[in-house]
Design a protein around this motif. Structure first.
Motif, short mmCIF file in Angstrom:
data_model
loop_
_atom_site.label_atom_id
_atom_site.label_comp_id
_atom_site.label_asym_id
_atom_site.label_seq_id
_atom_site.Cartn_x
_atom_site.Cartn_y
_atom_site.Cartn_z
N GLU A 100 4.41 4.78 -7.21
CA GLU A 100 4.13 4.48 -8.61
C GLU A 100 3.47 3.10 -8.69
OE1 GLU A 100 7.63 5.06 -10.96
OE2 GLU A 100 6.72 4.33 -12.81
N VAL A 101 2.55 2.94 -9.63
CA VAL A 101 1.89 1.66 -9.86
C VAL A 101 1.88 1.36 -11.35
CG1 VAL A 101 -0.23 0.31 -9.61
CG2 VAL A 101 0.41 1.93 -7.83
N ARG A 102 2.32 0.19 -11.71
CA ARG A 102 2.33 -0.22 -13.12
C ARG A 102 1.64 -1.56 -13.30
NH1 ARG A 102 7.49 1.73 -16.44
NH2 ARG A 102 7.98 3.63 -15.31
N LEU A 103 0.91 -1.67 -14.41
CA LEU A 103 0.20 -2.88 -14.77
C LEU A 103 0.94 -3.55 -15.92
CD1 LEU A 103 -2.60 -4.26 -14.10
CD2 LEU A 103 -3.53 -2.94 -16.00
N ASP A 104 0.94 -4.88 -15.96
CA ASP A 104 1.68 -5.54 -17.03
C ASP A 104 0.82 -5.68 -18.30
OD1 ASP A 104 0.02 -7.71 -16.66
OD2 ASP A 104 1.64 -9.16 -16.67
N CYS A 105 1.44 -6.20 -19.34
CA CYS A 105 0.81 -6.23 -20.66
C CYS A 105 -0.46 -7.09 -20.70
CB CYS A 105 1.81 -6.73 -21.70
SG CYS A 105 2.47 -8.37 -21.31
N ASP A 106 -0.56 -8.05 -19.79
CA ASP A 106 -1.75 -8.91 -19.73
C ASP A 106 -2.81 -8.36 -18.79
OD1 ASP A 106 -0.60 -10.77 -21.42
OD2 ASP A 106 0.35 -11.84 -19.77
N GLY A 107 -2.46 -7.33 -18.03
CA GLY A 107 -3.43 -6.75 -17.11
C GLY A 107 -3.66 -7.56 -15.85
N ASP A 108 -2.78 -8.50 -15.57
CA ASP A 108 -3.03 -9.33 -14.39
C ASP A 108 -1.89 -9.32 -13.38
OD1 ASP A 108 -1.22 -10.81 -15.76
OD2 ASP A 108 -2.49 -12.55 -16.04
N ALA A 109 -0.91 -8.48 -13.58
CA ALA A 109 0.17 -8.38 -12.61
C ALA A 109 0.50 -6.91 -12.38
CB ALA A 109 1.41 -9.12 -13.10
N LEU A 110 0.87 -6.59 -11.18
CA LEU A 110 1.14 -5.21 -10.81
C LEU A 110 2.53 -5.09 -10.21
CD1 LEU A 110 -2.25 -4.50 -9.05
CD2 LEU A 110 -1.43 -3.25 -11.05
N VAL A 111 3.13 -3.94 -10.41
CA VAL A 111 4.31 -3.54 -9.67
C VAL A 111 3.96 -2.26 -8.92
CG1 VAL A 111 6.62 -2.56 -9.87
CG2 VAL A 111 6.05 -4.65 -11.08
N VAL A 112 4.19 -2.27 -7.63
CA VAL A 112 3.91 -1.11 -6.80
C VAL A 112 5.23 -0.63 -6.22
CG1 VAL A 112 2.65 -0.26 -4.78
CG2 VAL A 112 1.62 -2.02 -6.24
N VAL A 113 5.58 0.61 -6.48
CA VAL A 113 6.84 1.18 -5.98
C VAL A 113 6.50 2.06 -4.77
CG1 VAL A 113 8.85 2.58 -6.55
CG2 VAL A 113 7.77 1.16 -8.31
N VAL A 114 7.14 1.76 -3.65
CA VAL A 114 6.76 2.41 -2.39
C VAL A 114 7.99 2.94 -1.65
CG1 VAL A 114 4.82 0.80 -2.14
CG2 VAL A 114 6.96 0.34 -0.92
N ASP A 115 7.70 3.79 -0.66
CA ASP A 115 8.67 4.08 0.38
C ASP A 115 8.23 3.31 1.62
OD1 ASP A 115 10.56 5.73 -0.83
OD2 ASP A 115 9.26 7.47 -0.67
N GLN A 116 9.03 2.33 1.99
CA GLN A 116 8.69 1.43 3.10
C GLN A 116 9.19 2.00 4.42
OE1 GLN A 116 7.19 -1.87 3.23
NE2 GLN A 116 7.27 -1.34 5.40
N THR A 117 8.32 2.05 5.41
CA THR A 117 8.72 2.39 6.77
C THR A 117 8.96 1.11 7.55
OG1 THR A 117 7.36 4.38 6.75
CG2 THR A 117 7.99 3.53 8.91
N LEU A 127 8.04 -2.97 -4.53
CA LEU A 127 9.46 -2.62 -4.60
C LEU A 127 9.73 -1.34 -3.81
CD1 LEU A 127 9.11 -4.50 -7.09
CD2 LEU A 127 10.76 -3.06 -8.29
N GLN A 128 10.90 -1.29 -3.22
CA GLN A 128 11.35 -0.06 -2.57
C GLN A 128 11.83 0.93 -3.63
OE1 GLN A 128 11.43 1.33 0.57
NE2 GLN A 128 12.25 3.09 -0.52
N ARG A 129 11.31 2.15 -3.53
CA ARG A 129 11.76 3.20 -4.44
C ARG A 129 13.26 3.44 -4.28
NH1 ARG A 129 10.50 9.51 -4.87
NH2 ARG A 129 10.20 9.43 -2.63
N GLY A 130 13.92 3.65 -5.38
CA GLY A 130 15.34 4.00 -5.32
C GLY A 130 16.25 2.78 -5.36
N THR A 131 16.08 1.88 -4.41
CA THR A 131 16.98 0.73 -4.37
C THR A 131 16.52 -0.41 -5.26
OG1 THR A 131 15.86 -0.43 -2.56
CG2 THR A 131 17.47 1.24 -1.95
N GLY A 132 15.21 -0.48 -5.54
CA GLY A 132 14.69 -1.58 -6.35
C GLY A 132 14.55 -2.89 -5.61
#
Lengths: 111, 111
Positions: free
Chosen positions: B64-81, B12-17
């Motif tokens: 930012e990096v977040r792991l889900d409740c099952d430990g098998d999915a990630l969300v990575v928040v980035v600044d994309q160039t 995901l792009q930081r800020g805009t989602g």
């Protein structure tokens, strides 16, 4: 045979952009979701389709569905009733922050 | 052997989602991402790790990096160039809208 089982179905809250959960959809689950606008997934453990909220009441009204460039990942934008996670938290990504923002501001919803 | 290959890594792009793309991470790719803050994935076709933007210049600074409740999915928040998608579009979810908002408003970025 379920030809395309998409593990990369991420479900987002409309408006806030919160990532609520991740689920699995095959073509039939996707078809049901598109035609009913009620989020419907494939349960690998129970080997059956399930409509989110059918037993818990925590339903998802589907607002928008997008497919990625490879055709194997989906984004589903919903209006979530109640908590999205089966653990009772708002999202499935609330508990385990592996990396916090570099500027060390308090961590809000995933944006 | 790569014990946990996570297909459910949404970026995901930081800020805009905006949901920019989906990629694969195993534990080593995750480790490299967390320690370098440069988004690093596993390429199933090339069978190698790749740092996003290393050849294209379209890098992702990891916020930012977040792991889900099952430990098998990630969300990575980035600044994309630049564009996130290899097709040259801003995101990998721009082209194929399967279901539009019910109120038929013009479709903006995935929120």
């Amino acid at each position: 045979m379920r030809p395309i089982l998409r593990p990369g179905t991420h479900v987002l809250q409309r408006g806030t952009g919160e990532v609520l959960m991740v689920a699995w959809m095959d073509d039939e689950a996707l078809h049901r979701t598109l035609t009913t606008r009620r989020a419907t997934y494939w349960s690998r453990s129970r080997e059956e389709y399930w409509v989110k909220g059918e037993s818990s009441g925590h339903a998802q009204a589907v607002h928008e569905v997008r497919l990625d460039c490879d055709g194997d990942a989906l984004v589903v934008v919903v209006d979530q009733t109640g908590p999205a996670c089966h653990t009772g938290t708002r999202t499935c990504f609330d508990a385990d922050v592996l990396l916090a923002p570099a500027d060390a501001q308090p961590s809000g919803p995933v944006r």
